[in-house]
Each structure stands twice: as C-alpha cells, then as structure tokens.
Scaffold this motif. Structure first.
Motif, mmCIF file in Angstrom:
data_model
loop_
_atom_site.group_PDB
_atom_site.id
_atom_site.type_symbol
_atom_site.label_atom_id
_atom_site.label_comp_id
_atom_site.label_asym_id
_atom_site.label_seq_id
_atom_site.Cartn_x
_atom_site.Cartn_y
_atom_site.Cartn_z
ATOM 1 N N GLU A 19 21.880 9.985 48.029
ATOM 2 C CA GLU A 19 20.582 9.464 47.594
ATOM 3 C C GLU A 19 20.195 10.028 46.231
ATOM 4 O O GLU A 19 19.696 9.304 45.364
ATOM 5 N N GLN A 20 20.434 11.338 46.045
ATOM 6 C CA GLN A 20 20.123 11.953 44.756
ATOM 7 C C GLN A 20 21.018 11.380 43.659
ATOM 8 O O GLN A 20 20.556 11.103 42.542
ATOM 9 N N LEU A 21 22.291 11.176 43.963
ATOM 10 C CA LEU A 21 23.217 10.641 42.964
ATOM 11 C C LEU A 21 22.854 9.202 42.604
ATOM 12 O O LEU A 21 22.957 8.804 41.439
ATOM 13 N N ALA A 26 20.664 5.484 38.397
ATOM 14 C CA ALA A 26 19.686 4.477 37.990
ATOM 15 C C ALA A 26 18.762 4.963 36.880
ATOM 16 O O ALA A 26 18.338 4.166 36.027
ATOM 17 N N ASN A 27 18.448 6.247 36.860
ATOM 18 C CA ASN A 27 17.399 6.747 35.970
ATOM 19 C C ASN A 27 17.851 7.752 34.922
ATOM 20 O O ASN A 27 17.231 7.854 33.861
ATOM 21 N N SER A 28 18.883 8.513 35.221
ATOM 22 C CA SER A 28 19.329 9.549 34.289
ATOM 23 C C SER A 28 20.819 9.806 34.511
ATOM 24 O O SER A 28 21.217 10.839 35.045
ATOM 25 N N PRO A 29 21.675 8.842 34.111
ATOM 26 C CA PRO A 29 23.102 8.916 34.447
ATOM 27 C C PRO A 29 23.824 10.131 33.872
ATOM 28 O O PRO A 29 24.822 10.578 34.444
ATOM 29 N N LEU A 30 23.330 10.658 32.751
ATOM 30 C CA LEU A 30 23.814 11.941 32.245
ATOM 31 C C LEU A 30 22.628 12.898 32.344
ATOM 32 O O LEU A 30 21.719 12.860 31.520
ATOM 33 N N TYR A 31 22.632 13.731 33.352
ATOM 34 C CA TYR A 31 21.433 14.488 33.734
ATOM 35 C C TYR A 31 21.639 15.980 33.493
ATOM 36 O O TYR A 31 22.662 16.551 33.919
ATOM 37 N N TRP A 32 20.680 16.605 32.807
ATOM 38 C CA TRP A 32 20.740 18.059 32.631
ATOM 39 C C TRP A 32 20.222 18.723 33.900
ATOM 40 O O TRP A 32 19.052 18.628 34.248
ATOM 41 N N ARG A 315 30.507 5.247 44.053
ATOM 42 C CA ARG A 315 29.443 4.400 44.612
ATOM 43 C C ARG A 315 28.657 3.715 43.475
ATOM 44 O O ARG A 315 27.527 3.280 43.686
ATOM 45 N N ASP A 316 29.282 3.618 42.303
ATOM 46 C CA ASP A 316 28.591 3.052 41.143
ATOM 47 C C ASP A 316 28.381 1.546 41.336
ATOM 48 O O ASP A 316 29.350 0.785 41.440
ATOM 49 N N GLU A 317 27.118 1.133 41.320
ATOM 50 C CA GLU A 317 26.760 -0.260 41.553
ATOM 51 C C GLU A 317 27.278 -1.193 40.465
ATOM 52 O O GLU A 317 27.430 -2.395 40.696
ATOM 53 N N ASP A 318 27.553 -0.659 39.265
ATOM 54 C CA ASP A 318 28.066 -1.487 38.174
ATOM 55 C C ASP A 318 29.556 -1.782 38.318
ATOM 56 O O ASP A 318 30.101 -2.608 37.583
#
Length: 394
Positions: A19-21, A26-32, A315-318
């Motif tokens: 769920e977190q991934l 969706a919102n921050s694909p490269l996330y700090w 699980r990438d929707e794209d």
C-alpha cells in the motif's frame, strides 16, 4: 508523507508494504526516505517505478554497487573492504571479468541439461513429504529442492545440504549480527575444501568447470571461487525457497488459479514467472550515486544512497495490467524479480525458472487437493521476502 519501507517487524507481520509503495508510485515515485540515527543508517532515495529501477540497474557508472555495497545496511570500512571482493558488490570492469568466468556454468543450454535430474529430485522430495505426519511446505519441500540442486551443481555430498541450509539461514539472519560473518567464514572454508577435492578428482560438475581456465587462460582465484560458492548457496537457496513458498501461498489465496494449473499443468511455464513477479523474493538492493544525477525532476547527489524496490516495480500500473491480480497465464510478463538488467541481472534466473516450473507442475499433477493446514509465519527481513513456515496437507 508517513512512509517506512524498511521496518523488519512490519515485513515479519505483513510482508511487503504494497500500500505504501502504491502511494509512492502515484505521488512520489522517487521518494526521499528519512534515515534512522538510532539504527545508524542515512536517508535514501526510494526508487519505486519499473522504468526507473531498470534505468538505475543498467547504469553502473552512475549508480555503484562497489562504493557502499549492494545491501541496505551500513557496514564498517573493514567489512566493506572484504565484501567488495564479492561479485554482488562489484562494478564493471572487474564485475564483467568475474561474471564472464562464472557464466560458463549457467548458460540456458547448461541449465537445460539438468531438467530430468531436477524432475527426479522433485518427485523424490514429494514422495518423502507424502510419508510425513505433518508437512511444512517451507522446510520439507520449498527449501529442499534448491538445496538438492545446489549439491548437484557443486558435486557436494547430499548429506551436506543441512549444513548448507544452516549456513544460508545464518548469513541472512537479522537477529544476531555475529552469526553472518561466522557463517561466511565456515562456508568459505567449506568451498576451499570442495575445490581442493575437485582439483584432485575432476568431475562433470560446475565446480570442476569453474576451476579450469577459460579460453583466454583467465581463471577464478581460490578466494574468488570460495566467495562465488557463498553467493551461490545463499542466492540459489533463499530466493528459490522463498519464491516457491510464496507461490504456494498465492495459490491458497487464489484457489481459482490453482484449479487452472491442476487442469493444465503445462501452465507451469507462465506460472513460474508470475510466481516470481508476485512474490519478488528479493525486495531491494542498494546503489550509491557516483556523481550528481537528475531523475524524475529530483537531484540525486554524489554518495546519496539509492534503493531499488523490485517488489514495487513488479506491481507498477504503467507496466502490468491488473498488477494486484495473481494470474498464472500473464503474458508478456516483464517482471524484475531477477533484477532490472545490466551487470547484476540474476546469474541463476534460468535455473530458478526451471526449478519453479518443475516443482509446481509436479505438485499440480500429484497433489491437486493440497491445502493450507495452519497459519503462515514470515521472515523478519526487508531484503528477502520470505516465509518461514507454511503447514500443508498434501
């Protein structure tokens, strides 16, 4: 954003934090991702999209496995100097040389010659499991198949498989920091003894093949060979064991897919890849930026920690239609369970596919009414997505 992608206890309770991934993709694909001073590791860039995992994987010049090693946890300089001798923690050109030497034993043609032997092993294991009063799918089936195959590859006595199993478990344990290095030393010594025996008594096995010089006269040193055996025992055992166990659990949770497989066991060909995608037995690897890099509009600075989340990429929707659907007929299936390509694509991918295909084909033919017989327990690890116990009735 309140995200924790590395809490060992979360993985032990729930498995991969999908769920977190999904939220990050969706919102921050490269996330700090913030670090943890108490645990002694810095913040890192979490790479969650399929496209980006492939990009980082294929650019060893920009994202190094050698500089700070490929595993997530931080290491002392002393440990790093030793770990850099292992192929997993090397970059080209040294990695290229080592990989070329060991590839000789893992070509599709070479692995293909093992099919009938693996079928014999699978049937023998299922025969033995059928006589047990209680069957733990992990211990009695999923763990045994790759251990038998590794002994076959190495030309090691079959009775050594319990030692190999114990060493592998200790090497990946997160509960005792001293166990891993001790197990590595013991396994390193075992590999040296195995090599010495093969030099005196060459056989038709991978050990004899890898000890011989290649066409250019290059060869693995004793130390390189010993480290390769260590990598083979852990990689070849843990990944296939976890994929098989997670695959069986996926069938229990999706009984319609099991009915499809038992009706047509030949679907094990596509099922093997869907199991690998669904389970993703290795959740993450680390890279370290060698220079300042722009990715997804973000600035990754030199020496920043960059962590590839393969379970997220798978699980990438794209890339995948209905990625949260377990579908054993999925095709094409460009999953990254064996890596994102580049220098570190899994050496044993052909062998892993073959083992999974044979195991589930034989299970579907012989035990179509297999059922879960108790609760599952999971491995306490953010690295291996593993199950430690799965009771079944055959």
């Amino acid at each position: 954003m309140d995200v924790d992608l590395v809490d060992h206890d979360y993985y032990a309770r729930h498995g991969v934090p999908h769920e977190q991934l999904r939220l990050l993709r969706a919102n921050s694909p490269l996330y700090w991702h913030d670090g943890d001073e108490e645990l002694g590791w810095p913040g890192f860039w979490a790479v969650t999209k399929h496209e980006d995992v492939v990009h980082v994987s294929r650019r060893s010049d920009l994202f190094s496995s050698y500089r700070e090693l490929a595993l997530f946890d931080e290491s002392s300089e002393e440990v790093k100097s030793l770990q850099r001798l292992m192929m997993l923690n090397q970059d080209p050109p040294e990695h290229t040389r080592r990989r070329a030497l060991v590839n000789r034993g893992f070509t599709p043609r070479t692995i293909g010659t093992l099919e009938e032997r693996i079928r014999e092993i699978a049937d023998k294991l299922l025969d033995e499991a059928a006589t047990l009063p209680q069957v733990d799918f992990v211990r009695d089936i999923a763990a045994q198949l790759p251990l038998h195959v590794i002994c076959e590859l190495l030309g090691a006595p079959l009775e050594d498989r319990d030692k190999l199993f114990a060493w592998s478990n200790r090497l990946v344990s997160t509960d005792d920091a001293d166990e891993g290095p001790l197990a590595a030393l013991e396994l390193h010594k075992y590999a040296g003894e195995l090599a010495a025996r093969r030099r005196e008594d060459p056989r038709d096995d991978i050990v004899t093949q890898l000890l011989r010089p290649d066409g250019n006269g290059d060869f693995l040193t004793d130390h390189e060979f010993n480290l390769f055996v260590l990598l083979l025992v852990v990689g070849g055992n843990e990944t296939t064991r976890n994929a098989a166990s997670g695959g069986m659990l996926a069938f229990f949770e999706n009984p319609g897919q099991w009915e499809r497989l038992t009706a047509d066991p030949a679907l094990s060909h596509t099922a093997a890849d869907e199991i690998a995608r669904w389970v993703t037995p290795i959740n993450l690897f680390r890279r370290t930026a060698t220079t300042t890099v722009e990715l997804r509009g973000q600035t990754i600075r030199e020496n920043d920690k960059v962590v590839l989340f393969y379970a997220s990429a798978n699980r990438d929707e794209d890339v995948f239609d209905s990625p949260d659907l377990f579908d054993i007929t999925r095709s094409p299936n460009p999953h990254l369970a064996y890596g994102g390509g580049g220098a570190h694509f899994c050496l044993g991918s052909h062998l892993a596919r073959l083992e999974l295909r044979i195991l589930f084909e034989h299970l579907a033919r012989r035990f179509p009414t297999i059922q879960q017989a108790g609760p599952v327990t999971r491995l306490r690890s953010n690295f291996f997505n593993g199950i430690t116990k799965l009771p079944v009735t055959l």
